[in-house]
Design an enzyme around this catalytic site. Structure first.
Site, mmCIF file in Angstrom:
data_model
loop_
_atom_site.group_PDB
_atom_site.id
_atom_site.type_symbol
_atom_site.label_atom_id
_atom_site.label_comp_id
_atom_site.label_asym_id
_atom_site.label_seq_id
_atom_site.Cartn_x
_atom_site.Cartn_y
_atom_site.Cartn_z
ATOM 1 C CB CYS A 99 42.974 1.447 -16.973
ATOM 2 S SG CYS A 99 42.815 2.121 -18.565
ATOM 3 C CB CYS A 150 46.437 9.029 -9.178
ATOM 4 S SG CYS A 150 47.762 8.169 -10.325
ATOM 5 C CB ALA A 179 46.569 -3.706 -13.519
ATOM 6 N N PRO A 180 46.449 -2.396 -10.834
ATOM 7 C CG PRO A 180 47.731 -2.126 -8.515
ATOM 8 C CD PRO A 180 47.266 -1.479 -9.753
#
Length: 419
Positions: free
Chosen positions: A242, A371, A244-245
């Site tokens: 996972c 996050c 990206a970015p």
């Protein structure tokens, strides 16, 4: 106004809408469009609450958008009477252009009342009901009530205030240590986060030059926790799922000491080109490989097809989540979330963590990060994973970053060791 209509009517994300702006738009105009759109969405609950009380029926979406943007400009300008007159005049002209003269007259009458209502709207007392704070702070009532229960009222109010403040540009210094001492005063060090700085507005050309030279990376300080816990060793091959970015992928590459490899995997889509661009800045001697793949399905097959290992000593899984820790940046998150979002995310996160564990070599490290500040997506997912692993993994260390305490975005990071 057009972007705001697309955001509400088509449910497009704010960051995607901003990416759709014309490439040749002047930098100053682009910055103002971004500030107006982000600011309006951030304060929309408060603005819409007053608009609903001032109108007997909703106007056309374009007229509503004009009133909402004008509402943010009035909030932004404070008590400046001259600005109020200019905002009202400009709104009338834009509604004439994008709607009709009759609707412009309607907008003129409403915005003058809106200006008075916003001017009279004061911050609630610290111990006021959370519903009052939710209205004033433009958050769904159920969400601030949830935070009050998870933390306490003081923390919930501090978090809400944090989310309603404008987010500065945060950067990570990648250049030589000696050069860091010569950085200008408008770059403020982030306490407790070496190499991270907050940039004062108005200095993007200078930042862009440093980024172009590979000396800086736009990145929030909370992202360091996952990379720190990964304990990257020079010469290792590290798998970033996972990815990206690519901010964490590049930070991993910087920790490899000029040798080793970062394998950055993510689903194919609109974020992959940015991941590729970010990893083009990897240090000389560090190989960076971008892989389009799904950790949940066929990851080993995809890695084998690329002549890459299927297990690694260090694996990072930064999962999709509610984003509650980054609402100051992602202002539309609070309007997308639903009460059952956390349960649905946690189910997916546990499945992804179980899949990622298959990519960890014996004795290897697996870092799970989010996050989010919510326990359902952090401690509870990790605890469920440890139980499901039946002793194959143990939790070694964890970090929770709470924005109202740390002064930067929220995040959770957990290092698990395959026994």
């Amino acid at each position: 106004m057009r972007l705001l209509v697309k955001w509400r009517e088509d449910e497009e994300r704010v960051d995607w809408l901003l990416e759709s702006l014309p490439a040749d738009m002047p930098a100053g105009e682009r910055a103002r469009v971004q500030a107006l759109l982000v600011g309006t969405v951030r304060h929309l609950g408060r603005i819409d609450g007053h608009l609903d009380a001032l109108m007997t029926r909703p106007p056309r979406p374009t007229v509503w958008a004009g009133l909402a943007v004008a509402g943010f400009e009035l909030l932004e300008g404070g008590a400046d009477e001259g600005l109020k007159a200019r905002v009202c005049h400009h709104l009338v002209e834009q509604v004439k252009r994008l709607a009709t003269a009759k609707e412009a007259g309607f907008a003129n009458a409403v915005v003058r009342k809106l200006a008075a209502a916003l001017a009279a709207d004061v911050e609630p007392a610290a111990d006021a009901p959370m519903a009052d704070w939710a209205r004033w702070g433009s958050h769904p009532d159920w969400l601030v009530q949830r935070w009050k229960m998870k933390f306490n009222q003081d923390a919930a109010v501090a978090f809400l205030r944090w989310n309603q403040s404008a987010a500065p540009v945060l950067v990570r210094w990648r250049g030589e240590a000696a050069a860091k001492a010569e950085l200008p005063e408008w770059l403020t060090p982030i306490e407790g986060a070496p190499d991270f700085f907050s940039a004062e507005p108005g200095h993007w050309p200078e930042l862009a030059a440093w980024i172009e030279r590979g000396e800086m990376q736009v990145q929030d300080a909370a992202t360091r926790h996952a990379v720190d816990l990964l304990q990257v060793q020079p010469g290792e091959t590290v798998l970033d799922l996972c990815a990206a970015p690519g901010g964490k992928s590049l930070a991993i590459a910087d920790r490899l000491g000029g040798s080793g490899q970062v394998v950055a995997m993510d689903l194919p889509g609109r974020r992959m080109p940015r991941l590729q661009r970010n990893l083009e800045a990897a240090p000389s001697g560090v190989k960076a490989t971008v892989v389009a793949g799904n950790v949940m399905q066929g990851a080993a097959r995809v890695l084998t097809a690329k002549n890459l290992p299927t297990t690694y000593a260090a694996v990072l899984l930064d999962v999709p989540c509610s984003n509650t820790g980054v609402m100051r940046h992602r202002v539309d998150v609070k309007w997308r979330l639903q009460p059952d979002s956390f349960r649905r995310h946690a189910i997916q996160q546990l499945d992804m963590l179980l899949a990622a564990a298959e990519r960890v070599a014996p004795g290897g490290r697996l870092v799970y990060s989010t996050c989010s500040v919510d326990p359902e997506e952090n401690e509870q997912v990790v605890a469920a994973f440890v139980r499901r692993s039946h002793g194959a993994f143990k939790l070694e260390e964890s970090v929770m970053s709470l924005p109202w305490e740390t002064g930067h975005d929220g995040a959770g990071a957990f290092r698990l060791r395959r026994v």
